[in-house]
Design a protein around this motif. Structure first.
Motif, PDB file in Angstrom:
ATOM      1  N   ASN A  15      57.620 118.420 -14.873  1.00 48.97           N
ATOM      2  CA  ASN A  15      58.768 117.831 -15.576  1.00 48.97           C
ATOM      3  C   ASN A  15      59.505 118.825 -16.467  1.00 48.97           C
ATOM      4  O   ASN A  15      60.124 118.452 -17.444  1.00 48.97           O
ATOM      5  N   LYS A  16      59.439 120.098 -16.076  1.00 49.01           N
ATOM      6  CA  LYS A  16      60.116 121.087 -16.918  1.00 49.01           C
ATOM      7  C   LYS A  16      60.962 122.015 -16.045  1.00 49.01           C
ATOM      8  O   LYS A  16      60.864 122.006 -14.813  1.00 49.01           O
ATOM      9  N   GLU A  17      61.785 122.798 -16.680  1.00 48.27           N
ATOM     10  CA  GLU A  17      62.663 123.700 -15.946  1.00 48.27           C
ATOM     11  C   GLU A  17      61.843 124.660 -15.087  1.00 48.27           C
ATOM     12  O   GLU A  17      60.885 125.262 -15.547  1.00 48.27           O
ATOM     13  N   GLY A  18      62.217 124.745 -13.826  1.00 50.36           N
ATOM     14  CA  GLY A  18      61.486 125.587 -12.890  1.00 50.36           C
ATOM     15  C   GLY A  18      60.328 124.893 -12.218  1.00 50.36           C
ATOM     16  O   GLY A  18      59.691 125.446 -11.314  1.00 50.36           O
ATOM     17  N   ASP A  19      60.021 123.682 -12.647  1.00 50.24           N
ATOM     18  CA  ASP A  19      58.925 122.911 -12.053  1.00 50.24           C
ATOM     19  C   ASP A  19      59.290 121.429 -12.154  1.00 50.24           C
ATOM     20  O   ASP A  19      58.866 120.723 -13.063  1.00 50.24           O
ATOM     21  N   LEU A  20      60.102 120.960 -11.201  1.00 51.87           N
ATOM     22  CA  LEU A  20      60.675 119.623 -11.283  1.00 51.87           C
ATOM     23  C   LEU A  20      60.400 118.832 -10.011  1.00 51.87           C
ATOM     24  O   LEU A  20      60.801 119.239  -8.916  1.00 51.87           O
ATOM     25  N   TRP A  21      59.676 117.729 -10.171  1.00 49.90           N
ATOM     26  CA  TRP A  21      59.447 116.800  -9.075  1.00 49.90           C
ATOM     27  C   TRP A  21      60.094 115.460  -9.416  1.00 49.90           C
ATOM     28  O   TRP A  21      60.173 115.089 -10.601  1.00 49.90           O
ATOM     29  N   VAL A  22      60.542 114.749  -8.407  1.00 51.57           N
ATOM     30  CA  VAL A  22      61.074 113.402  -8.613  1.00 51.57           C
ATOM     31  C   VAL A  22      60.545 112.504  -7.513  1.00 51.57           C
ATOM     32  O   VAL A  22      60.123 112.960  -6.448  1.00 51.57           O
ATOM     33  N   VAL A  23      60.594 111.204  -7.795  1.00 48.97           N
ATOM     34  CA  VAL A  23      60.187 110.188  -6.824  1.00 48.97           C
ATOM     35  C   VAL A  23      61.420 109.396  -6.418  1.00 48.97           C
ATOM     36  O   VAL A  23      62.161 108.889  -7.270  1.00 48.97           O
ATOM     37  N   ILE A  24      61.650 109.312  -5.113  1.00 49.83           N
ATOM     38  CA  ILE A  24      62.765 108.528  -4.580  1.00 49.83           C
ATOM     39  C   ILE A  24      62.220 107.630  -3.490  1.00 49.83           C
ATOM     40  O   ILE A  24      61.765 108.111  -2.450  1.00 49.83           O
ATOM     41  N   ASP A  25      62.223 106.340  -3.742  1.00 47.07           N
ATOM     42  CA  ASP A  25      61.759 105.335  -2.778  1.00 47.07           C
ATOM     43  C   ASP A  25      60.372 105.685  -2.242  1.00 47.07           C
ATOM     44  O   ASP A  25      60.166 105.781  -1.046  1.00 47.07           O
ATOM     45  N   LEU A  45      69.698 116.867 -13.380  1.00 47.13           N
ATOM     46  CA  LEU A  45      68.368 116.500 -12.911  1.00 47.13           C
ATOM     47  C   LEU A  45      67.367 116.386 -14.058  1.00 47.13           C
ATOM     48  O   LEU A  45      66.343 115.722 -13.919  1.00 47.13           O
ATOM     49  N   TYR A  46      67.676 117.042 -15.171  1.00 48.68           N
ATOM     50  CA  TYR A  46      66.772 116.973 -16.314  1.00 48.68           C
ATOM     51  C   TYR A  46      67.209 115.931 -17.339  1.00 48.68           C
ATOM     52  O   TYR A  46      66.436 115.518 -18.190  1.00 48.68           O
ATOM     53  N   ALA A  47      68.454 115.494 -17.240  1.00 42.48           N
ATOM     54  CA  ALA A  47      68.980 114.554 -18.242  1.00 42.48           C
ATOM     55  C   ALA A  47      68.478 113.147 -17.980  1.00 42.48           C
ATOM     56  O   ALA A  47      68.219 112.746 -16.843  1.00 42.48           O
ATOM     57  N   GLY A  48      68.320 112.374 -19.044  1.00 41.02           N
ATOM     58  CA  GLY A  48      68.003 110.955 -18.925  1.00 41.02           C
ATOM     59  C   GLY A  48      66.653 110.650 -18.326  1.00 41.02           C
ATOM     60  O   GLY A  48      66.421 109.544 -17.841  1.00 41.02           O
ATOM     61  N   GLY A  49      65.761 111.622 -18.322  1.00 44.53           N
ATOM     62  CA  GLY A  49      64.430 111.352 -17.808  1.00 44.53           C
ATOM     63  C   GLY A  49      64.336 111.282 -16.307  1.00 44.53           C
ATOM     64  O   GLY A  49      63.357 110.760 -15.776  1.00 44.53           O
ATOM     65  N   VAL A  50      65.325 111.783 -15.608  1.00 42.05           N
ATOM     66  CA  VAL A  50      65.283 111.715 -14.146  1.00 42.05           C
ATOM     67  C   VAL A  50      64.044 112.405 -13.605  1.00 42.05           C
ATOM     68  O   VAL A  50      63.373 111.913 -12.706  1.00 42.05           O
ATOM     69  N   GLY A  51      63.741 113.572 -14.126  1.00 41.65           N
ATOM     70  CA  GLY A  51      62.595 114.311 -13.617  1.00 41.65           C
ATOM     71  C   GLY A  51      61.416 114.333 -14.570  1.00 41.65           C
ATOM     72  O   GLY A  51      60.536 115.165 -14.426  1.00 41.65           O
ATOM     73  N   THR A  58      64.748 106.453  -7.956  1.00 44.97           N
ATOM     74  CA  THR A  58      65.379 105.783  -6.815  1.00 44.97           C
ATOM     75  C   THR A  58      66.737 105.196  -7.186  1.00 44.97           C
ATOM     76  O   THR A  58      67.740 105.412  -6.492  1.00 44.97           O
ATOM     77  N   GLN A  59      66.784 104.451  -8.268  1.00 40.49           N
ATOM     78  CA  GLN A  59      68.034 103.794  -8.652  1.00 40.49           C
ATOM     79  C   GLN A  59      69.108 104.819  -9.001  1.00 40.49           C
ATOM     80  O   GLN A  59      70.279 104.663  -8.612  1.00 40.49           O
ATOM     81  N   VAL A  60      68.729 105.866  -9.698  1.00 44.04           N
ATOM     82  CA  VAL A  60      69.690 106.904 -10.063  1.00 44.04           C
ATOM     83  C   VAL A  60      70.226 107.584  -8.803  1.00 44.04           C
ATOM     84  O   VAL A  60      71.440 107.796  -8.658  1.00 44.04           O
ATOM     85  N   PHE A  61      69.325 107.895  -7.877  1.00 45.05           N
ATOM     86  CA  PHE A  61      69.742 108.606  -6.666  1.00 45.05           C
ATOM     87  C   PHE A  61      70.704 107.766  -5.835  1.00 45.05           C
ATOM     88  O   PHE A  61      71.786 108.240  -5.449  1.00 45.05           O
ATOM     89  N   PHE A  62      70.321 106.530  -5.552  1.00 44.04           N
ATOM     90  CA  PHE A  62      71.149 105.711  -4.675  1.00 44.04           C
ATOM     91  C   PHE A  62      72.403 105.190  -5.366  1.00 44.04           C
ATOM     92  O   PHE A  62      73.273 104.606  -4.707  1.00 44.04           O
ATOM     93  N   LEU A  64      74.360 107.318  -6.494  1.00 51.14           N
ATOM     94  CA  LEU A  64      75.270 108.439  -6.242  1.00 51.14           C
ATOM     95  C   LEU A  64      75.294 108.885  -4.782  1.00 51.14           C
ATOM     96  O   LEU A  64      76.247 109.539  -4.351  1.00 51.14           O
ATOM     97  N   HIS A  65      74.239 108.568  -4.023  1.00 54.93           N
ATOM     98  CA  HIS A  65      74.101 109.123  -2.679  1.00 54.93           C
ATOM     99  C   HIS A  65      73.775 108.036  -1.658  1.00 54.93           C
ATOM    100  O   HIS A  65      73.269 106.972  -1.998  1.00 54.93           O
ATOM    101  N   ARG A  66      74.011 108.374  -0.397  1.00 53.73           N
ATOM    102  CA  ARG A  66      73.585 107.533   0.706  1.00 53.73           C
ATOM    103  C   ARG A  66      72.237 108.012   1.222  1.00 53.73           C
ATOM    104  O   ARG A  66      71.840 109.154   0.999  1.00 53.73           O
ATOM    105  N   LEU A  67      71.544 107.139   1.946  1.00 55.73           N
ATOM    106  CA  LEU A  67      70.247 107.486   2.505  1.00 55.73           C
ATOM    107  C   LEU A  67      70.349 108.680   3.446  1.00 55.73           C
ATOM    108  O   LEU A  67      69.417 109.504   3.525  1.00 55.73           O
TER     109      LEU A  67
END
Length: 300
Positions: A15-25, A45-51, A58-62, A64-67
């Motif tokens: 969860n830090k710069e240079g080492d960022l994982w996220v969960v999407i669906d 990607l670091y703002a608002g707790g995304v990572g 999931t909600q943040v990603f979708f 802004l983006h399509r599957l």
């Protein structure tokens, strides 16, 4: 597809710069190296707790983006695993299937709407065409868009089986005797709304360069031959071009004129039974691999 499983606590450690994982669906993506390439900048990607804190993005990603974004090779390979005990909820549409998202489809395909211009045959044609494009054309579109390479002959042959190029030219006598979309629509029934469906489905790929290279030279260069060519010219050139065995381009644009036809400097001079063409052409769609050219020239 990565088979490794993680818990949210394990994801939260990245969860830090240079080492960022996220969960999407339910899927885990390693964005550590991608963060600096993100069009919106790494900060989004670091703002608002995304990572951070293993939160599900999931909600943040979708929002802004399509599957389809996650299905592109350059992004799908960022997946490193999945959340243990969870399964994906958002699945890609089956070939030919309609989206239930409001306004994701044309209204004439939406239950409860009616259009006098589209019949059941148009709907049947649309479903078969979308399934065909999804299975055979879309993977090629993504591959070519990423590599910059021309469409493969194998895909051209598949397109020729349904008489794709002939249908791109719209209704007309050039369709006589052809089997369109496996026989779903007869040549005499094929109209401009069938043609519109074809172009609309192509546009769904979002691969502009690929679509321009998708036998587009034939779509714009065959019309002069069909309308003004001699019977001998039509018999010699049209069948092989429609069958994807030969390629043709429309040569209009010039370095000193652009696409301004009034400024074209290429000339054709009659010499007995032949024409002698002098001049230059530039930026011709499909020109790098065409066998024939329909060429705009000045004459007397």
């Amino acid at each position: 597809m990565p088979s490794k499983e993680f818990t949210f606590d394990e994801v939260a450690q990245h969860n830090k710069e240079g080492d960022l994982w996220v969960v999407i669906d339910s899927k885990v993506y390693d964005l550590s190296r991608f963060a600096d390439l993100h069009p919106g900048g790494a900060s989004v990607l670091y703002a608002g707790g995304v990572g951070k804190s293993g939160k599900d993005a999931t909600q943040v990603f979708f929002g802004l983006h399509r599957l389809e974004v996650l299905q592109r090779p350059q992004y799908s390979r960022l997946q490193v695993g999945a959340i243990r005990g969870q399964t994906e909820l958002i699945k890609p549409l089956a070939p030919g299937e309609l989206s239930l998202v409001p306004y994701a489809e044309p209204t004439w395909l939406t239950p409860g709407y009616f259009s006098p211009y589209y019949s059941d045959n148009h709907r049947q044609f649309h479903k078969a065409l979308r399934a065909f494009f999804t299975e055979f054309v879309r993977p090629e579109a993504i591959r070519c868009e990423d590599s910059g390479k021309r469409i493969s002959q194998e895909v051209v042959d598949k397109l020729s089986e349904i008489n794709f190029l002939a249908m791109r030219l719209g209704p007309g006598k050039h369709l006589r005797g052809l089997t369109l979309m496996g026989g779903i629509v007869r040549p005499e029934e094929y109209d401009h709304f069938h043609e519109l469906i074809l172009h609309t489905e192509l546009a769904r790929f979002g691969t502009r360069g690929f679509v321009d290279g998708l036998m587009n030279g034939g779509a714009i260069a065959l019309s002069p031959i069909l309308n003004f060519g001699t019977p001998e010219q039509q018999a010699k050139f049209v069948p092989d071009i429609l069958a994807g065995k030969k390629y043709i381009s429309l040569a209009i644009t010039e370095a000193f004129a652009g696409s301004d036809v009034s400024g074209v400097q290429t000339v054709a001079v009659r010499d007995g039974d032949e024409w002698v063409v002098s001049g230059t052409k530039k930026w011709i769609t499909n020109g790098t691999f065409s066998d024939y050219f329909t060429t705009l020239c000045k004459t007397d």
